[in-house]
Structure formats: C-alpha cells, structure tokens
Design an enzyme around this catalytic site. Sequence first.
Site, PDB file in Angstrom:
ATOM      1  N   ASP A 306       0.791  -1.250   0.000  1.00 35.82           N
ATOM      2  CA  ASP A 306       0.000   0.000   0.000  1.00 35.82           C
ATOM      3  C   ASP A 306       0.815   1.288   0.000  1.00 35.82           C
ATOM      4  O   ASP A 306       0.250   2.361  -0.213  1.00 35.82           O
ATOM      5  CB  ASP A 306      -0.957   0.059   1.202  1.00 35.82           C
ATOM      6  CG  ASP A 306      -2.095  -0.933   1.108  1.00 35.82           C
ATOM      7  OD1 ASP A 306      -2.216  -1.581   0.060  1.00 35.82           O
ATOM      8  OD2 ASP A 306      -2.849  -1.066   2.076  1.00 35.82           O
ATOM      9  N   ASP A 530      -8.170  -7.974   9.327  1.00 35.53           N
ATOM     10  CA  ASP A 530      -7.696  -6.749   8.674  1.00 35.53           C
ATOM     11  C   ASP A 530      -7.656  -5.573   9.635  1.00 35.53           C
ATOM     12  O   ASP A 530      -6.972  -4.578   9.364  1.00 35.53           O
ATOM     13  CB  ASP A 530      -8.621  -6.384   7.505  1.00 35.53           C
ATOM     14  CG  ASP A 530      -8.586  -7.393   6.394  1.00 35.53           C
ATOM     15  OD1 ASP A 530      -7.509  -7.961   6.136  1.00 35.53           O
ATOM     16  OD2 ASP A 530      -9.643  -7.643   5.783  1.00 35.53           O
TER      17      ASP A 530
END
Length: 592
Positions: A306, A530
């Site tokens: 990311d 997550d």
Amino acid sequence: MAVPIVRRRTAALAAGALVVAAGGVVAAMNAPSASAATTGCSVQYAVQSQWNNGFTASVTITNTGSALTSWNLGWSFAGDQQVTQGWSAQVSQSGHAVTAASLSYNGSLATGGSTNFGFNGSYSGTNTSPTAFTLNGVACGGGGTTTTPPTSPPTSPPTSPPTSPPTSPPTTPPPGQRVDNPYSGAKGYVNPLWSAEAAADGGQAIANQSTAVWLDRIAAIQGVSGGMGLKAHLDAAVQQAAGKPLTVEFVIYDLPGRDCSALASNGELGPTELSRYETDYIDPIASIMSNSKYAGLRIVNVIEPDSLPNITTNAGGSAGSTDACAVMKANGNYEKGVGYALNKLGALPNTYNYIDVAHHAWLGWDSNFVPAAQEFLKAATSSGATVNNVQGFITNTANYSALTEPYFKVTDSVNGTTVRQSKWVDWNNYVDELTYAQALRSELVSIGFNSNIGMLIDTSRNGWGGSARPTGPGAKTDVDTYVNGGRIDRRIHAGNWCNQSGAGIGERPTAAPQPGIDAYAWIKPPGESDGSSTAIANDEGKGFDRMCDPTYTGNARNGNNPTGALANAPLAGQWFSAQFHQLVQNAYPPLS
C-alpha cells in the site's frame, strides 16, 4: 489496508500481456505418457496434470547417439496449445512449433545420458500430446498417445528432479543462483503456526498450504509473544525443503508513517524515522537472510503493501487524500525506504523482491495507472536500488478483488451503455485482477523494468464462492443490473477492504498459472484480521479505522456506502475465527 481513491475517467488503456520463458510448475500427478525413439535419441513426453484450460508436462530426453555439449529439442502441437512457462530449459513457441534449448548447466548429455525439463501450457478443446520430436535437427521418431489426467488444477508443486544425479548433470540451478521464477519447480513453505491455527479451527483441508509471514514490526524479526521470528521460520523452511527447491515468503512491512490512509494498519515508526527503518529493521532482516545455511531457499520478499499506491493517489488534495499521505509524499521516505529495502535485500543471491502495486479497483483508472507505474520506477531507483533488484510485482495483497470476472467484460455494452459506465466499474479500465496484473506488467516493462519480471496475485480471500456466487450474466435490463447480477466480487463497493462479509478463499497457491504471472500466492493468511471492529488499546501502533466498523455508513473513498465489514473483529493480524469459517465455507474453487 489502505482504501483506494475511486474516480471517473474517460480514456481507455490497452491491456497487454507478455509471455516469459522459464517459469513455474505445479504439482505432478501420475498420468500415462507419450514416447518416441530412434537410434539417436528418445523422448518421453508426459502430461502430469491437466485441468479445464491448462496442463503441466514433463519431457525427458535420452541421448542414444554421440555425446552432446548442448541440445535443442523441437516438436509441434496439433491443437491450440500454448506454452506459458517453462523450467530447466529455454522454452519458446512460434505458431504450433515449440523449441526447448538447454541451459548453461544442463547442456552436456553423454551417450546414454538423460535430462528432464518441464512446462505449463494452456489449451482449449483437446490436449493431444505430440509424438514426433527432433533433437538438434535429427528426428527422434513417432510414439504413443496420452490419456486425460485428472481435471482439477494442481495445488502444490511437483517433486523436482535430482540436482546431482549420478549419470547426468544437474537439472536445476545450484543453490544461491536465481531462477527466473522462484515458484518454478518449488514447493511452498507451510508456516507451522498458521497451519496449526487453521487445522484447530476447522481448516484441515487447507492447513498444508503455503502462506506468507508478516514482519510487521521490528520485534517480529526475533518473534513476539512466544511466536517464531525470522530465523526460526527460515530454519523451519530448511527442514521442510530437505534439499529440494522451496519458496518462503516474507512481507516487509514497517515503513515510517506506514499506511497513511488506513488507521487499522498504521505502524510503529513515525514519518521521519527512516534511519531506524534502515538500521533496526531492514539491516537485521538482510543479515539473517544472508546466512549461508539459507542459501538453498528461494526467499520471496513482498515489499511494503500500500505504500507507493498511497502516495500516488491519496496525497494530492482529492477526496481520497489524507494529510498523513501528503506528509509521506513530501518527505520521500516511502520511496527512500522501499529503495533501501530493494537494495539491501536484492543484494542477496537467493532473494526475490516483489513490490506491492495495490489492485485494479485502486489503480485501474486512466489517471492512476501510468502515474503509479512511474512512481514504482522512481522508488526502485532510489537509495542505491536499481531495476535489477526487482523480480516482479504483486497485486491484491490482503484484498478481495476477484481474480477474473467471467460473466462480463469491460468492453460489454447494454442498450448502448458501456460496462465502464456502470456504478460498480465507474469508468475503470479493468474489472478483475488478472487483466490488471497483465496490463500493468506490460506498462512496467515499457518504462524500464526488466522484460522478465513476473506478477504475483494474492488469492487468499478473493474466491467469492457460496450461495451468493452468480452462475451466469446478469439481466440486460440496464448496465447496472447486468454488472451487479453477474459480478463475482460481491462487495457492496469495490473500495471496501476490511474483513469483508461473504468473502471466500480463492485459487490455491499455484506457480505460473497464466502468462506473465509467476504465481497465485496466499500472502494474507486466511483467518488473520484486517483490523478491529471497535477501538482496542495496543502497543503495535494500530489504530481504529471506521472502515472496519460494520455500522459505519462510509466516506468519499467508498462512495458513502456501508463498509460490509464483519462484526467483532480483533486487531489487524490477530486470529479471527468467524472470518476464517466464512472463508472456508465460501471457498472457490470449493474445498474437497
């Protein structure tokens, strides 16, 4: 993980793909074979495994003539078979004709000596085995036929040929020498901690699968809370390898100001702590990996999920931007950190660096696609790194984007309205991970990355099976009905990323499944959260992100839609039993 910025765009990009010679292999399964022989040579051609549109073949050459210093085997396919990846030979194809040439370490072939190579291929219709071969231009004659092997895709690598047989040279490169595809001919490392957790929670069917190890803080290098550290995992990998090729995956994930757009995966280092990242994190990892006892392993490093996508799309004042991402773009520490990691880890002869490149629903738009590729090149040439330190790129890390969307294409139209205009696609050029990965690979090669780079796709949670999985196209009432009725990805919005309701395990880890794709891999271990559904105090630097809250009604990045997150989730990385049970239940292909 960070949330994509979703924008409407108007121009299309051409999606391309490049077939790379010398790639991966998946599990060998017993099957009849075709053979051919003359007084000068004999060839054994065996289809080891076959599924609906692909197959794995093994070819053994025996030299019954004069000794050879190099060899070149040729044959022609009768159908539309296409070689997608090969190993232990340079395999190329022109039309129906295939040529397999020896490599530097297996060209010598004494009288009576044998050598072996293999390849993966695609086909449609009938996969008829060739029966006529030539060795260095001399015909080897005719042979038999091959019956159809099992029709399910293989799920683990085959046993590799011996590296030092008594009568012939090695057929795999010596330890410490890089291969084109680290997944080729190699089994994957099974993390004993994850395996035990999965088996104890009803996941016996997948407990033997390979998953990545996340080094998400400095303490993880030595091991936290009694868990295994980097050295312990590498030692276990050596034991599992038992002298055969084995790929072990580590996620390098501790940049300064990490995950600037998602609080759930924030890290321990502040935005300016680059020197600590280098000396306390990357340097110790490189030092441990450089130990000579690990030279026979193929160590895959997934570089900083990311990070570079975030400063490409979330730092420029748009609706998806954050102040934290603007800081990281301005100080350059994501680029410097990634470059440093590539340089240090890439200096080791048996490591393979794959840079994270988000997913199609993040970077697939016209204004994101090319700028992102240029950002990846900038980072890959920072802090002493070069493109030679990059073996490839990975998409969909810890995300849920479908591998393929079989029931609609981006070029489809309904009543004159294109699929790109649907609310779900929203002018994106790509609707799934495979087309995005292949197209991005071509773009990356065109701007300066090496032509033999490969792509990984994380398929740990993108299967979307279960009762909600469509079985055909949606109705053509209008374009939204058509797309929503047929899409495999059942998320409320493609920008939703946290513990998604309805998700299932995807394709099993497989080497070289498609052109340009080094492997499908399970980088996010199924069952690991997550992020937490509510705020939980912790000493890991992980915050509470409302995108993990099932009651949150969304923001500009996900079109102000509900999050689709599961309730009662623990901190990122911790075991989430309810999620794991859902993933197993909704696996596609289904678990046997």
